[in-house]
Design a protein around this motif. Structure first.
Motif, short mmCIF file in Angstrom:
data_model
loop_
_atom_site.label_atom_id
_atom_site.label_comp_id
_atom_site.label_asym_id
_atom_site.label_seq_id
_atom_site.Cartn_x
_atom_site.Cartn_y
_atom_site.Cartn_z
N PRO A 118 0.84 -1.21 0.00
CA PRO A 118 0.00 0.00 0.00
C PRO A 118 0.87 1.25 0.00
O PRO A 118 1.98 1.25 0.57
CB PRO A 118 -0.80 -0.13 1.29
N PRO A 119 0.41 2.34 -0.65
CA PRO A 119 1.24 3.57 -0.73
C PRO A 119 1.68 4.09 0.64
O PRO A 119 2.83 4.52 0.79
CB PRO A 119 0.31 4.56 -1.44
N LEU A 120 0.79 4.06 1.63
CA LEU A 120 1.17 4.57 2.95
C LEU A 120 2.36 3.81 3.51
O LEU A 120 3.30 4.40 4.04
CB LEU A 120 -0.02 4.47 3.91
N LEU A 121 2.35 2.49 3.39
CA LEU A 121 3.47 1.68 3.88
C LEU A 121 4.75 2.00 3.11
O LEU A 121 5.84 2.12 3.70
CB LEU A 121 3.12 0.19 3.75
N ALA A 122 4.62 2.15 1.79
CA ALA A 122 5.80 2.46 0.98
C ALA A 122 6.40 3.80 1.38
O ALA A 122 7.63 3.95 1.49
CB ALA A 122 5.42 2.46 -0.50
N TYR A 123 5.55 4.81 1.61
CA TYR A 123 6.05 6.13 1.98
C TYR A 123 6.67 6.12 3.39
O TYR A 123 7.66 6.80 3.65
CB TYR A 123 4.93 7.17 1.90
N LEU A 124 6.08 5.35 4.29
CA LEU A 124 6.67 5.25 5.63
C LEU A 124 8.07 4.64 5.57
O LEU A 124 8.99 5.09 6.25
CB LEU A 124 5.77 4.39 6.53
N LEU A 125 8.23 3.62 4.74
CA LEU A 125 9.54 2.99 4.60
C LEU A 125 10.52 3.91 3.87
O LEU A 125 11.71 3.96 4.20
CB LEU A 125 9.41 1.66 3.85
N ALA A 126 10.03 4.65 2.88
CA ALA A 126 10.90 5.55 2.11
C ALA A 126 11.38 6.72 2.94
O ALA A 126 12.39 7.35 2.62
CB ALA A 126 10.17 6.04 0.87
N GLN A 127 10.66 7.06 4.01
CA GLN A 127 11.06 8.16 4.89
C GLN A 127 11.74 7.66 6.16
O GLN A 127 11.85 8.36 7.15
CB GLN A 127 9.84 9.00 5.25
N SER A 128 12.21 6.42 6.10
CA SER A 128 12.91 5.83 7.25
C SER A 128 14.28 6.48 7.43
O SER A 128 14.92 6.89 6.46
CB SER A 128 13.07 4.32 7.01
N PRO A 129 14.77 6.57 8.65
CA PRO A 129 16.10 7.15 8.89
C PRO A 129 17.22 6.16 8.62
O PRO A 129 18.19 6.07 9.38
CB PRO A 129 16.04 7.52 10.38
N SER A 130 17.12 5.39 7.55
CA SER A 130 18.12 4.38 7.21
C SER A 130 18.27 4.34 5.70
O SER A 130 17.29 4.11 4.99
CB SER A 130 17.70 3.01 7.74
N SER A 131 19.47 4.54 5.22
CA SER A 131 19.71 4.50 3.78
C SER A 131 19.47 3.09 3.22
O SER A 131 19.01 2.93 2.09
CB SER A 131 21.13 4.96 3.47
N ALA A 132 19.76 2.06 4.01
CA ALA A 132 19.53 0.69 3.56
C ALA A 132 18.04 0.43 3.34
O ALA A 132 17.64 -0.20 2.36
CB ALA A 132 20.10 -0.30 4.56
N THR A 133 17.21 0.93 4.26
CA THR A 133 15.77 0.75 4.13
C THR A 133 15.24 1.47 2.90
O THR A 133 14.43 0.93 2.14
CB THR A 133 15.06 1.26 5.40
N VAL A 134 15.70 2.70 2.69
CA VAL A 134 15.26 3.47 1.52
C VAL A 134 15.68 2.75 0.24
O VAL A 134 14.90 2.64 -0.72
CB VAL A 134 15.84 4.90 1.57
N SER A 135 16.90 2.24 0.22
CA SER A 135 17.37 1.53 -0.97
C SER A 135 16.52 0.28 -1.23
O SER A 135 16.18 -0.03 -2.38
CB SER A 135 18.83 1.15 -0.79
N ARG A 136 16.19 -0.45 -0.17
CA ARG A 136 15.44 -1.70 -0.35
C ARG A 136 14.01 -1.45 -0.83
O ARG A 136 13.53 -2.18 -1.70
CB ARG A 136 15.44 -2.48 0.97
N ILE A 137 13.33 -0.41 -0.32
CA ILE A 137 11.98 -0.14 -0.81
C ILE A 137 12.02 0.33 -2.26
O ILE A 137 11.14 0.01 -3.06
CB ILE A 137 11.24 0.87 0.10
N CYS A 138 13.06 1.07 -2.63
CA CYS A 138 13.21 1.47 -4.04
C CYS A 138 13.45 0.23 -4.91
O CYS A 138 12.92 0.13 -6.02
CB CYS A 138 14.37 2.45 -4.19
N GLY A 139 14.25 -0.71 -4.40
CA GLY A 139 14.48 -1.95 -5.14
C GLY A 139 13.21 -2.75 -5.34
O GLY A 139 13.01 -3.36 -6.40
#
Length: 701
Positions: free
Chosen positions: A508-529
């Motif tokens: 869901p978009p809300l979950l994706a945005y929450l993960l994309a705004q995480s304070p972790s570059s690894a998390t942001v990279s993984r949701i983009c992947g």
């Protein structure tokens, strides 16, 4: 007296072995070097990387005959006989030839150590039949008191039906009567009785010396690491790795084990037992004549019996297994209701059932019945890992049915045991998803089974709601493991879609945005992947996409792609399109943020706030990437480092243009950003690169 270990230059193992051979023929008082230093050098090499065939032969040849070496040195050499490859047959023959009485034989203590080494190394012999051919020689040495115990252990491991002859039975019985209840000898007699049940032996209790001891954990661990590092090692070199030999836990562990070892009690002179099978050829050739073991439930932990049950099924076998399991599982349910269950008992039982489920890719019917009755009274702690691993093999079914019977009770009890239990729950759902996807993938492509699609969709929706709820309720400092578990679920999902077989199911978009705004570059990279994988799946899907997926699926997906692109590449962070607010940023708020930032620096704006150069999570990475690029350009063109104007950052298109005019390197903004993406990908953050390459036509080309 000088020592070889005192030299400044390191001594190779070949030179050390040559020195050792010379020292073994020279009396101690006439030696020019200290033997202990030579032995230490050889033992260190053997411990670190093992001995190759040539060096192993040399050491065995030295210790297998009477020499001038002291007993301590010889014992250390035998203790460190770690082979780097399979043990050649001639080495085994040399060791066996060193046993017994004779003028040139090594000491009895050395012989004892060599027999123990054979027992340890018998699983990694180059020719597994060599000890069988030498069986008569070994058996003839049972009258030697000094090596009888390890020799009985070795013979217990090697003995097969063809070795059990009447004259040997007679000799063993005579030895037993003459020596009393010697434990190792009684253990060998019990092995003989497995093949010939009519043998009468004294009624004695088994002790730890009755059966071959397990290898020392340190020795075995070191041997495994050496063999795994050796390029010449096959997968079946390690103990029981081939799966075509009956497994043995050892007498002490068998007593404490819920699931018994494989034993055939109705063997006769013409029957074939699983215990005498030692190769795939042997198993295939004798499959139809194998006598079933006494307890079929041993198939839960024994790979060979598992193969036998799978390849030669019968109603009697199935009924025997079902009766044993029904009694044991019902007892476990009753114990759980009474609050007196044994966690070790359930752990082993569930672990064995899990091994079978992994092998068979499904649950036995009796296990599903047990789980349906057990989970409502389960405490969520007892054998949690084993129970969840077993549940992961639930067959695909209507999700609500699975939830009511299995998943619901698990969710009620697990969250009460802290973050670790929540992480286990999410990992369990990932394993369940993997099993269900595997079941869907093997179905015929047409006609599509809509019930399977609906089951998968409902599972993903449920996990999405659960994940969103967890992220909203947990603090950023506490949910790193939870975020990782959520991402693992969606990484599996995004990589599994298959046109017209496994549908594309999006977070869901809300979950994706929450993960994309995480304070972790690894998390942001993984949701983009994850979104890059979905974009690739849509690109490979038959067109038009609208014929397969409604607009309520594609429009939010395209919005997320646009937002990710604008943030990292388009310098349009938080820009609203139509009635939608990017990253849920209200247009009025974006205007206020932009006015604030431009007042601080007139060239800065909110659109640049999250790009590769300014993003709080990526700025240090992009700076390091720029430094590597700048340094490479200077090296490539041979510029004078002292006269060059170095970029101070952050890198922008305008700053690069100014740098080129002011004695700096000449790099285009596009090349810089491509280099940053690749630099981060090389260091484990490939998701952003994959997403932009999947959405940007120029980058894709």
């Amino acid at each position: 007296m000088p020592s070889i270990s005192d030299d400044r230059e390191p001594v190779g193992v070949h030179e050390a072995l040559q020195s050792l051979e010379k020292a073994s023929r020279t009396p101690a008082k006439q030696r020019a070097v200290k033997v202990s230093g030579i032995v230490d050098a050889i033992c260190r090499t053997a411990f670190d990387q093992g001995l190759d065939e040539h060096n192993l032969r040399t050491v065995v040849r030295i210790v297998s005959k009477k020499s001038e070496l002291d007993q301590t040195s010889v014992t250390n050499l035998v203790k460190n006989l770690y082979p780097a490859t399979r043990v050649p047959a001639d080495v085994v023959v040399t060791v066996v030839g060193a046993l017994g009485q004779g003028k040139g034989k090594p000491s009895l203590g050395t012989q004892n150590s060599l027999v123990k080494w054979l027992a340890l190394a018998h699983e990694i012999l180059e020719d597994s039949r060599v000890l069988s051919r030498l069986y008569g020689v070994l058996f003839g040495m049972l009258d030697m008191i000094s090596i009888r115990t390890p020799l009985c252990h070795l013979l217990s491991l090697v003995t097969r039906r063809k070795h059990v002859k009447p004259f040997r039975i007679q000799q063993l019985l005579e030895l037993s009567r003459g020596l009393g209840n010697e434990p190792a000898l009684q253990g060998l007699l019990r092995v003989y009785r497995d093949y010939y049940p009519d043998i009468i032996i004294a009624s004695t209790t088994a002790t730890r010396n009755s059966f071959p001891p397990r290898p020392e954990p340190e020795w075995q661990k070191r041997l495994i690491s050496i063999l795994e590092a050796s390029s010449a090692t096959d997968e079946d070199v390690l103990e029981h790795r081939s799966g075509f030999r009956v497994s043995r836990k050892g007498r002490k562990r068998s007593k404490l084990s819920v699931i018994p070892d494989v034993h055939t009690f109705r063997a006769n002179e013409t029957s074939v037992t699983l215990e005498e099978i030692d190769s795939v050829e042997d198993f295939v050739g004798k499959l139809e004549r194998i006598e079933p073991p006494g307890q079929m439930i041993s198939f839960l932990t024994d790979p060979l019996l598992q193969k036998y049950v799978a390849l030669k099924p019968s109603p009697i076998t199935s009924r025997r297994i079902e009766l044993w399991l029904s009694a044991s599982l019902e007892e476990e349910c009753n114990a759980a209701r009474a609050g007196s269950e044994d966690s070790s008992y359930l752990f082993e039982l569930a672990g064995g059932l899990g091994n079978h489920s992994q092998y068979d890719k499904g649950l036995l019917p009796i296990v599903s019945t047990f789980l349906r009755a057990y989970l409502p009274v389960w405490d969520g702690i007892t054998a949690a890992d084993a129970v969840l691993a077993l549940l992961a093999y639930l067959p695909i079914q209507r999700f609500q049915d699975a939830y009511d019977s299995f998943l619901g009770p698990v969710e009620k009890v697990l969250p009460g045991h802290g973050l670790q239990s929540l992480e286990k729950l999410l990992h369990f759902y990932t394993q369940l998803l993997q099993h269900w996807i595997a079941q869907v993938a093997v179905r015929p492509a047409a006609p599509a089974n809509k019930s399977f699609d609906k089951a998968l969709e409902d599972l993903v929706v449920h996990v999405s709601n659960l994940s969103t709820s967890l992220l909203l309720s947990l603090s950023n400092s506490a949910d790193s493991s939870i975020r990782s578990a959520i991402l693992s679920f969606y990484e599996l999902l995004s990589a599994s879609s298959k046109p017209q077989v496994i549908p594309i199911l999006l977070p869901p978009p809300l979950l994706a945005y929450l993960l994309a705004q995480s304070p972790s570059s690894a998390t942001v990279s993984r949701i983009c992947g994850i979104y890059a994988n979905h974009k690739t799946a849509f690109d490979k899907h038959p067109t038009p996409i609208t014929s397969y997926y409604p607009s309520k699926v594609t429009i939010p997906f395209n919005s997320c792609l646009r937002d990710f692109y604008n943030v990292f590449w388009g310098a349009k962070a938080f820009q609203s399109v139509g009635n939608s607010a990017a990253f849920f940023c209200h247009p009025a708020l974006r205007v206020s943020l932009n006015d604030y930032l431009t007042a601080i620096e007139h060239e800065y704006a909110v659109g640049f706030a999250l790009d590769l150069s300014h993003n709080p999570l990526l700025a240090s990475l992009s700076a390091a990437a720029w430094w590597s690029l700048e340094d490479a350009e200077i090296e490539k063109h041979g510029y004078d480092r002292n006269s060059m104007n170095w970029h101070r950052g952050p890198v922008t298109q305008h700053s690069l243009e100014a740098l080129e005019k002011d004695r700096g390197v000449s790099v285009s903004y596009l090349d810089y950003r491509r280099h940053v993406l690749q630099w981060m990908a090389d260091r484990g953050c490939a998701g952003i690169r994959d997403l932009l390459f999947a959405t940007h036509l120029k980058l894709k080309k």
